[in-house]
Design a protein around this motif. Structure first.
Motif, mmCIF file in Angstrom:
data_model
loop_
_atom_site.group_PDB
_atom_site.id
_atom_site.type_symbol
_atom_site.label_atom_id
_atom_site.label_comp_id
_atom_site.label_asym_id
_atom_site.label_seq_id
_atom_site.Cartn_x
_atom_site.Cartn_y
_atom_site.Cartn_z
ATOM 1 N N GLN A 1 -6.943 -12.052 -4.760
ATOM 2 C CA GLN A 1 -6.153 -11.247 -3.833
ATOM 3 C C GLN A 1 -4.696 -11.179 -4.280
ATOM 4 O O GLN A 1 -4.071 -10.111 -4.248
ATOM 5 C CB GLN A 1 -6.228 -11.832 -2.425
ATOM 6 C CG GLN A 1 -7.504 -11.494 -1.666
ATOM 7 C CD GLN A 1 -7.453 -11.988 -0.245
ATOM 8 O OE1 GLN A 1 -6.915 -13.069 0.036
ATOM 9 N NE2 GLN A 1 -8.005 -11.218 0.671
ATOM 10 N N LEU A 2 -4.151 -12.343 -4.694
ATOM 11 C CA LEU A 2 -2.759 -12.394 -5.147
ATOM 12 C C LEU A 2 -2.561 -11.543 -6.389
ATOM 13 O O LEU A 2 -1.570 -10.799 -6.508
ATOM 14 C CB LEU A 2 -2.358 -13.844 -5.434
ATOM 15 C CG LEU A 2 -0.930 -14.079 -5.931
ATOM 16 C CD1 LEU A 2 0.073 -13.603 -4.895
ATOM 17 C CD2 LEU A 2 -0.709 -15.549 -6.255
ATOM 18 N N LYS A 3 -3.528 -11.619 -7.339
ATOM 19 C CA LYS A 3 -3.440 -10.818 -8.544
ATOM 20 C C LYS A 3 -3.502 -9.339 -8.222
ATOM 21 O O LYS A 3 -2.759 -8.531 -8.795
ATOM 22 C CB LYS A 3 -4.575 -11.200 -9.494
ATOM 23 C CG LYS A 3 -4.488 -10.526 -10.854
ATOM 24 C CD LYS A 3 -5.599 -11.006 -11.778
ATOM 25 C CE LYS A 3 -5.498 -10.336 -13.135
ATOM 26 N NZ LYS A 3 -6.577 -10.789 -14.057
ATOM 27 N N ASN A 4 -4.395 -8.966 -7.283
ATOM 28 C CA ASN A 4 -4.500 -7.560 -6.873
ATOM 29 C C ASN A 4 -3.211 -7.076 -6.227
ATOM 30 O O ASN A 4 -2.767 -5.949 -6.479
ATOM 31 C CB ASN A 4 -5.668 -7.377 -5.906
ATOM 32 C CG ASN A 4 -7.021 -7.490 -6.594
ATOM 33 O OD1 ASN A 4 -7.112 -7.316 -7.801
ATOM 34 N ND2 ASN A 4 -8.061 -7.784 -5.837
ATOM 35 N N LYS A 5 -2.608 -7.942 -5.393
ATOM 36 C CA LYS A 5 -1.343 -7.564 -4.762
ATOM 37 C C LYS A 5 -0.254 -7.360 -5.807
ATOM 38 O O LYS A 5 0.558 -6.439 -5.699
ATOM 39 C CB LYS A 5 -0.917 -8.645 -3.763
ATOM 40 C CG LYS A 5 -1.742 -8.679 -2.478
ATOM 41 C CD LYS A 5 -1.242 -9.751 -1.528
ATOM 42 C CE LYS A 5 -2.058 -9.775 -0.243
ATOM 43 N NZ LYS A 5 -1.590 -10.831 0.676
ATOM 44 N N GLN A 6 -0.238 -8.251 -6.813
ATOM 45 C CA GLN A 6 0.760 -8.118 -7.878
ATOM 46 C C GLN A 6 0.542 -6.829 -8.670
ATOM 47 O O GLN A 6 1.502 -6.138 -9.024
ATOM 48 C CB GLN A 6 0.683 -9.329 -8.808
ATOM 49 C CG GLN A 6 1.163 -10.619 -8.165
ATOM 50 C CD GLN A 6 0.941 -11.829 -9.059
ATOM 51 O OE1 GLN A 6 0.124 -11.788 -9.982
ATOM 52 N NE2 GLN A 6 1.657 -12.909 -8.793
ATOM 53 N N GLN A 7 -0.732 -6.495 -8.948
ATOM 54 C CA GLN A 7 -1.032 -5.263 -9.677
ATOM 55 C C GLN A 7 -0.630 -4.038 -8.863
ATOM 56 O O GLN A 7 -0.077 -3.077 -9.412
ATOM 57 C CB GLN A 7 -2.520 -5.212 -10.015
ATOM 58 C CG GLN A 7 -2.934 -6.184 -11.099
ATOM 59 C CD GLN A 7 -4.431 -6.148 -11.379
ATOM 60 O OE1 GLN A 7 -5.217 -5.706 -10.540
ATOM 61 N NE2 GLN A 7 -4.831 -6.621 -12.543
ATOM 62 N N VAL A 8 -0.915 -4.074 -7.552
ATOM 63 C CA VAL A 8 -0.526 -2.963 -6.677
ATOM 64 C C VAL A 8 0.990 -2.814 -6.657
ATOM 65 O O VAL A 8 1.526 -1.700 -6.710
ATOM 66 C CB VAL A 8 -1.071 -3.177 -5.251
ATOM 67 C CG1 VAL A 8 -0.459 -2.169 -4.281
ATOM 68 C CG2 VAL A 8 -2.597 -3.051 -5.238
ATOM 69 N N ALA A 9 1.695 -3.960 -6.590
ATOM 70 C CA ALA A 9 3.164 -3.912 -6.581
ATOM 71 C C ALA A 9 3.704 -3.333 -7.887
ATOM 72 O O ALA A 9 4.651 -2.535 -7.886
ATOM 73 C CB ALA A 9 3.728 -5.311 -6.348
ATOM 74 N N LEU A 10 3.080 -3.732 -9.020
ATOM 75 C CA LEU A 10 3.511 -3.207 -10.315
ATOM 76 C C LEU A 10 3.250 -1.710 -10.420
ATOM 77 O O LEU A 10 4.098 -0.946 -10.902
ATOM 78 C CB LEU A 10 2.787 -3.939 -11.444
ATOM 79 C CG LEU A 10 3.240 -5.377 -11.727
ATOM 80 C CD1 LEU A 10 2.317 -6.034 -12.746
ATOM 81 C CD2 LEU A 10 4.683 -5.404 -12.223
ATOM 82 N N LEU A 11 2.072 -1.278 -9.945
ATOM 83 C CA LEU A 11 1.746 0.148 -9.973
ATOM 84 C C LEU A 11 2.691 0.939 -9.087
ATOM 85 O O LEU A 11 3.126 2.041 -9.438
ATOM 86 C CB LEU A 11 0.295 0.362 -9.529
ATOM 87 C CG LEU A 11 -0.789 -0.079 -10.522
ATOM 88 C CD1 LEU A 11 -2.164 0.021 -9.879
ATOM 89 C CD2 LEU A 11 -0.739 0.763 -11.787
ATOM 90 N N GLN A 12 3.013 0.385 -7.911
ATOM 91 C CA GLN A 12 3.938 1.058 -7.005
ATOM 92 C C GLN A 12 5.322 1.170 -7.626
ATOM 93 O O GLN A 12 5.975 2.220 -7.542
ATOM 94 C CB GLN A 12 4.023 0.291 -5.673
ATOM 95 C CG GLN A 12 4.941 0.916 -4.631
ATOM 96 C CD GLN A 12 4.427 2.239 -4.123
ATOM 97 O OE1 GLN A 12 3.225 2.512 -4.201
ATOM 98 N NE2 GLN A 12 5.314 3.077 -3.606
ATOM 99 N N ALA A 13 5.760 0.074 -8.268
ATOM 100 C CA ALA A 13 7.072 0.103 -8.916
ATOM 101 C C ALA A 13 7.092 1.107 -10.060
ATOM 102 O O ALA A 13 8.066 1.849 -10.239
ATOM 103 C CB ALA A 13 7.427 -1.293 -9.432
#
Length: 252
Positions: free
Chosen positions: A38-50
């Motif tokens: 979940q944490l990795k997915n959140k980090q990936q989503v944050a990177l994609l959003q950025a």
């Protein structure tokens, strides 16, 4: 039947405790693994959003820079010429010259108003991509550089602003690349929508190039990444001597 001995009871209890501990450890491991995922997915989503926000900001900046460059040219070549002619006519002092000066000043005011709208990128909200493309092709036609053609079955009025912005910027980039590198006699843009997707194709009958060569300076990677930022993709087909076709594809 003989009743179990104390040793056997001990073994059974120990086995039960061992199984319980193993199950507990498996559960704990699964929970930890799930939380890490979940944490990795959140980090990936944050990177994609950025990355998405960065791409949109870069596109806005590039589009504003190109708009300002166009405004500078218009002020110098178009409006400046009108004002110079108006001044010359006024220096003549005759009624006909005054009348012509008024006409030139009225036209110059209209041109300034058009340019003031171009300074604000919010104008993209109020138009369709088709309308924007028509204006771009009209500017190319006026230069006499080559012929242009537009075919469409949808004006793309209802797209989100960021989608319009990216498509408009990429259309400009593809047209500029064709003008700089392709030496075309015809620039053609086709917009068509199907049940699955909407395609905006920019094609030319110019020199073409080898898509396997990474040093073409055509910004092909940027085109692909910008389309990816709005959930779309780019398809680029070209061959030396056979022109170039760039399809910007958005899913419906």
């Amino acid at each position: 039947m003989n009743s179990p001995t104390t040793f056997e009871v001990y073994i059974i209890i120990l086995a039960g405790i061992s199984i319980t501990l193993i199950l507990a450890m498996c559960i704990i491991f699964m929970v930890i693994f799930h939380r890490q995922k979940q944490l990795k997915n959140k980090q990936q989503v944050a990177l994609l959003q950025a990355e998405y926000e960065h791409t949109i900001l870069r596109v806005e900046k590039e589009m504003q820079e190109q708009t300002l460059e166009y405004i500078g040219q218009e002020l110098h070549d178009n409006i400046g010429q009108m004002l110079s002619l108006a001044k010359l006519n006024l220096n003549q002092g005759g009624p006909e010259q005054v009348f012509e000066s008024k006409k030139l000043l009225t036209q110059a005011i209209k041109e300034v108003r058009s340019l003031s709208k171009a300074l604000n990128l919010s104008w993209i909200e109020g138009i369709g991509v088709k309308d924007f493309i028509e204006k771009e092709l009209e500017k190319i036609e006026k230069t006499g550089f080559c012929q242009t053609k537009l075919e469409y079955d949808t004006p793309l009025d209802d797209l989100p602003q960021d989608h319009k912005l990216v498509l408009a910027r990429l259309t400009q980039e593809c047209l500029n690349n064709a003008i700089k590198h392709a030496q075309p006699s015809l620039l053609k843009i086709k917009i068509e929508s199907s049940q699955n997707n909407t395609q905006l194709e920019i094609s030319d009958d110019g020199l073409g190039f080898d898509t396997s060569q990474a040093s073409q300076g055509m910004g092909l990677h940027h085109i692909e990444s910008r389309m990816k930022s709005i959930g779309g993709k780019a398809q680029i087909d070209s061959f030396p001597g056979r022109g170039t076709s760039i399809k910007l594809i958005l899913p419906n």
